[in-house]
Design a protein around this motif. Structure first.
Motif, mmCIF file in Angstrom:
data_model
loop_
_atom_site.group_PDB
_atom_site.id
_atom_site.type_symbol
_atom_site.label_atom_id
_atom_site.label_comp_id
_atom_site.label_asym_id
_atom_site.label_seq_id
_atom_site.Cartn_x
_atom_site.Cartn_y
_atom_site.Cartn_z
ATOM 1 N N GLY A 186 -31.591 17.795 5.294
ATOM 2 C CA GLY A 186 -31.819 16.563 6.042
ATOM 3 C C GLY A 186 -32.170 16.791 7.498
ATOM 4 O O GLY A 186 -32.763 15.921 8.142
ATOM 5 N N SER A 187 -31.835 17.965 8.036
ATOM 6 C CA SER A 187 -32.198 18.301 9.414
ATOM 7 C C SER A 187 -33.648 18.777 9.507
ATOM 8 O O SER A 187 -34.164 18.979 10.610
ATOM 9 N N LEU A 220 -27.053 13.429 6.790
ATOM 10 C CA LEU A 220 -26.554 13.554 5.427
ATOM 11 C C LEU A 220 -27.313 12.661 4.450
ATOM 12 O O LEU A 220 -27.724 13.121 3.376
ATOM 13 N N ALA A 221 -27.513 11.417 4.786
ATOM 14 C CA ALA A 221 -28.196 10.513 3.867
ATOM 15 C C ALA A 221 -29.613 10.993 3.579
ATOM 16 O O ALA A 221 -30.099 10.906 2.444
ATOM 17 N N PRO A 230 -22.218 15.078 -2.081
ATOM 18 C CA PRO A 230 -22.595 15.334 -0.695
ATOM 19 C C PRO A 230 -21.424 15.953 0.064
ATOM 20 O O PRO A 230 -20.278 15.534 -0.091
ATOM 21 N N ALA A 231 -21.730 16.982 0.862
ATOM 22 C CA ALA A 231 -20.730 17.577 1.755
ATOM 23 C C ALA A 231 -21.255 17.461 3.176
ATOM 24 O O ALA A 231 -22.469 17.400 3.401
ATOM 25 N N ILE A 245 -19.006 10.264 3.090
ATOM 26 C CA ILE A 245 -19.186 10.730 1.716
ATOM 27 C C ILE A 245 -19.103 9.562 0.734
ATOM 28 O O ILE A 245 -19.907 9.470 -0.211
ATOM 29 N N ASN A 246 -18.193 8.634 0.964
ATOM 30 C CA ASN A 246 -18.130 7.437 0.113
ATOM 31 C C ASN A 246 -19.458 6.694 0.100
ATOM 32 O O ASN A 246 -19.927 6.225 -0.943
ATOM 33 N N ALA A 247 -20.071 6.582 1.273
ATOM 34 C CA ALA A 247 -21.317 5.823 1.400
ATOM 35 C C ALA A 247 -22.468 6.471 0.645
ATOM 36 O O ALA A 247 -23.448 5.797 0.310
#
Length: 610
Positions: A186-187, A220-221, A230-231, A245-247
């Motif tokens: 993602g970066s 992250l997304a 996802p970590a 992480i929930n999202a």
């Protein structure tokens, strides 16, 4: 189940794992629960530390694992490095210090689980982010993309890795709990189709257990592939970790901080980075109290030996090649000894042990020594030890010469009797300039230097430019612009300089060099050779403060780079690479060929800028 019971279950599982199982025994399961990882159906909290097998002598792997257990870790995390295992196209190597399967098996024997990170891209302050240099010779190939040539080479690599490591997954009787695809994607970009291709390749390679991806919190997304766990990297606020992480995981856990940074790495010419343990121990405490799993990057950094350091660079920052020491101010220092940070983190972890359970005693620090000064007896001028050259009108890059690392000497002839500026467009990365065999100056990409004024003597003048690859960029968009050497035009005054001879000097094998006894007065780069006797062996550190810039080999092992600018002033010599009796040493010195004495210390100097 309350936290005490969770931790009791985790320790029971860890104890049963370490109680003498082999790969053919002790079948385990590992799964995702809604809030916890589940080992054999019971909640399991991973307390993991990152440690990279190429950065630690193979002979010391087991000792480092024992240190991990003594701090309270139950998991080791490691990348897998493509350029270590396929240094040239189609030539795979999983032997010696590259035997990653043995590294994993030793962890199992020592009662440790493993988190495996075999993405082709690792970052890791490692040369080209882990990519082998030869990918740049495939015309049109674009790393970290859906470009067909890249995917074809990627697949060959991951299939080879799968043969080594897929049988060691927990669902096959091994100790690999989870496997990471890509790395902080993602970066870099956000192509979900590309991430899906990654997952499919991993499955084809035999990685049929649990997969995950990891990204810094802001990315992250963008970098997460739905369906995988996802970590998060670089975040240790329990509430925010769970929320993020929930999202991205259907409102569920489990929760894993894949990279937690209790310190940082160093690069040449910048102060040594340290972070006091009291600044981070409370964060570790809060994460463990919340039942979140964590991987500290690094638990033990070790050393980036040879030419394998990477570099950072972007449009707003200069080129920043990383130093050879990867001490990282980690809990376990470069030599594998416990630090105050180790003891502080151990104390935090001990708080969560059930009554009656104790951690192993912390092994004593390894003995160190300073040995008598080593007097160099032989010298070899680089200019007198050149291979057969390759001629070309324009300068050829390292990649054109099919050379991964090291140095290339560029030679041509100029018409003398004039003064002007020599300009090297896009120098990568460091150049020693010589006129008729005499060093006249250097150019350094870090300092954005590309020009030097030359006063040429009359007649025909031999121009030599010795160029060092200081490490390919390991992060960001400039992964795609990573060729080395003289990569652009060379001008003297207003005229382009043409008709070059290129001499490849990878310095992988020094046995062919022709040495002479005593000193060489030639003021140009030299290789020095000496020997020393030992009655006993212990760790020691070469003190290079009085030397200039170069590399050192002990008994054939490349210890890495030294550079008087600092902050690193010593080179770590592991006891494992020394022997009783005669030991050999070779030094490539670029700037101070008059140096002929080496001294050692019983401790490192990693914090001195000169």
């Amino acid at each position: 189940m309350n936290l005490k019971n969770i931790l009791a279950a985790f320790l029971f599982a860890a104890a049963s794992f370490s109680a003498g199982q082999t790969q053919s025994q002790a079948k385990h399961t590992f799964a995702f629960g809604d809030t916890q990882f589940l080992l054999d159906g019971k909640p399991f909290q991973m307390i993991s530390g990152e440690m990279h097998y190429p950065r630690v002598p193979r002979e010391a792997w087991r000792a480092r694992m024992k240190m991990a257990k003594a701090m309270g870790l139950n998991v080791i995390g490691t990348y897998v490095f493509w350029n270590v295992h396929e240094p040239e196209k189609g030539q795979f190597d999983f032997s010696g210090g590259a035997d990653v399967a043995e590294f994993v098996k030793i962890a199992q024997e020592e009662g440790l689980w493993v988190i495996l990170r075999p993405s082709p891209y690792v970052c890791a302050e490692w040369e080209f982010g882990g990519y082998p240099y030869w990918l740049q010779n495939e015309k049109g190939l674009t790393v970290r993309s859906k470009e067909p040539q890249y995917l074809a080479e990627y697949k060959k690599y991951i299939m080879a890795v799968g043969k080594q490591l897929a049988p060691l997954q927990i669902n096959h009787g091994g100790n690999i709990l989870m496997v990471q695809i890509e790395n902080e994607y993602g970066s870099y970009a956000g192509d979900k189709e590309y991430l899906k291709i990654n997952e499919q390749m991993f499955r084809e390679a035999g990685f049929d257990g649990l997969l995950y991806d990891c990204d810094p919190a802001p990315d992250l997304a963008k970098g997460h592939l739905p369906g995988l766990l996802p970590a998060v990297n670089g975040l240790d606020n329990p509430h925010k970790v769970k929320q993020l992480i929930n999202a991205n995981h259907d409102g569920k856990g489990p929760y894993y901080i894949a990279e937690w940074y209790p310190a940082w790495f160093d690069w040449w010419g910048t102060k040594h980075h340290t972070v006091p343990s009291e600044q981070y121990a409370p964060h570790l405490d809060s994460v463990l109290a919340a039942g979140i799993s964590i991987n500290m990057y690094m638990f033990h950094g070790g050393t980036t030996r040879g030419f394998m350091n990477g570099a950072n660079y972007n449009d707003s920052n200069p080129y920043e090649p990383q130093i050879s020491s990867y001490d990282y101010d980690a809990p376990l220092d470069e030599a594998g000894n416990a630090t105050p940070k180790f003891m502080a983190f151990r104390s935090v972890i001990e708080k969560y042990l059930p009554a009656g359970v104790k951690l192993p005693a912390v092994p004593a620090a390894k003995p160190t020594m300073a040995i008598k000064d080593i007097h160099i007896k032989q010298s070899a001028a680089v200019l007198s030890n050149l291979p057969v050259p390759k001629a070309n009108v324009h300068p050829l890059t390292f990649e054109d010469l099919h050379q991964a690392y090291g140095f290339v000497l560029y030679r041509t002839t100029l018409t003398g009797g004039k003064t002007g500026f020599l300009k090297l467009k896009d120098l990568r990365d460091y150049a020693v300039i010589m006129i008729n065999g005499k060093e006249v100056g250097t150019l350094d990409r870090r300092l954005k230097q590309d020009s030097i004024e030359l006063k040429l003597p009359a007649g025909k003048v031999r121009l030599d430019i010795l160029v060092e690859n200081l490490g390919r960029i390991n992060f960001g968009k400039y992964l795609l612009q990573n060729k080395k050497g003289l990569t652009g035009k060379v001008n003297f005054g207003t005229q382009e300089v043409l008709n070059w001879q290129q001499y490849g000097l990878p310095f992988q094998d020094l046995t062919h060099l022709k040495y002479t006894a005593g000193r060489i007065t030639q003021p140009s780069p030299q290789i020095k050779k000496g020997s020393f006797m030992l009655l006993t062996v212990a760790d020691t550190y070469l003190d290079m403060r009085k030397w200039g810039k170069g590399m050192v080999w002990i008994n054939g092992h490349n210890l890495g780079r030294y550079w008087s600018i600092g902050p690193q002033q010593t080179l770590y010599i592991p006891a494992e690479w020394l022997k009783k009796g005669a030991n050999s040493i070779e030094v490539l010195e670029l700037l101070k060929p008059q140096m002929n004495t080496l001294s050692t210390l019983d401790k490192p100097i990693l914090n001195l800028l000169q």
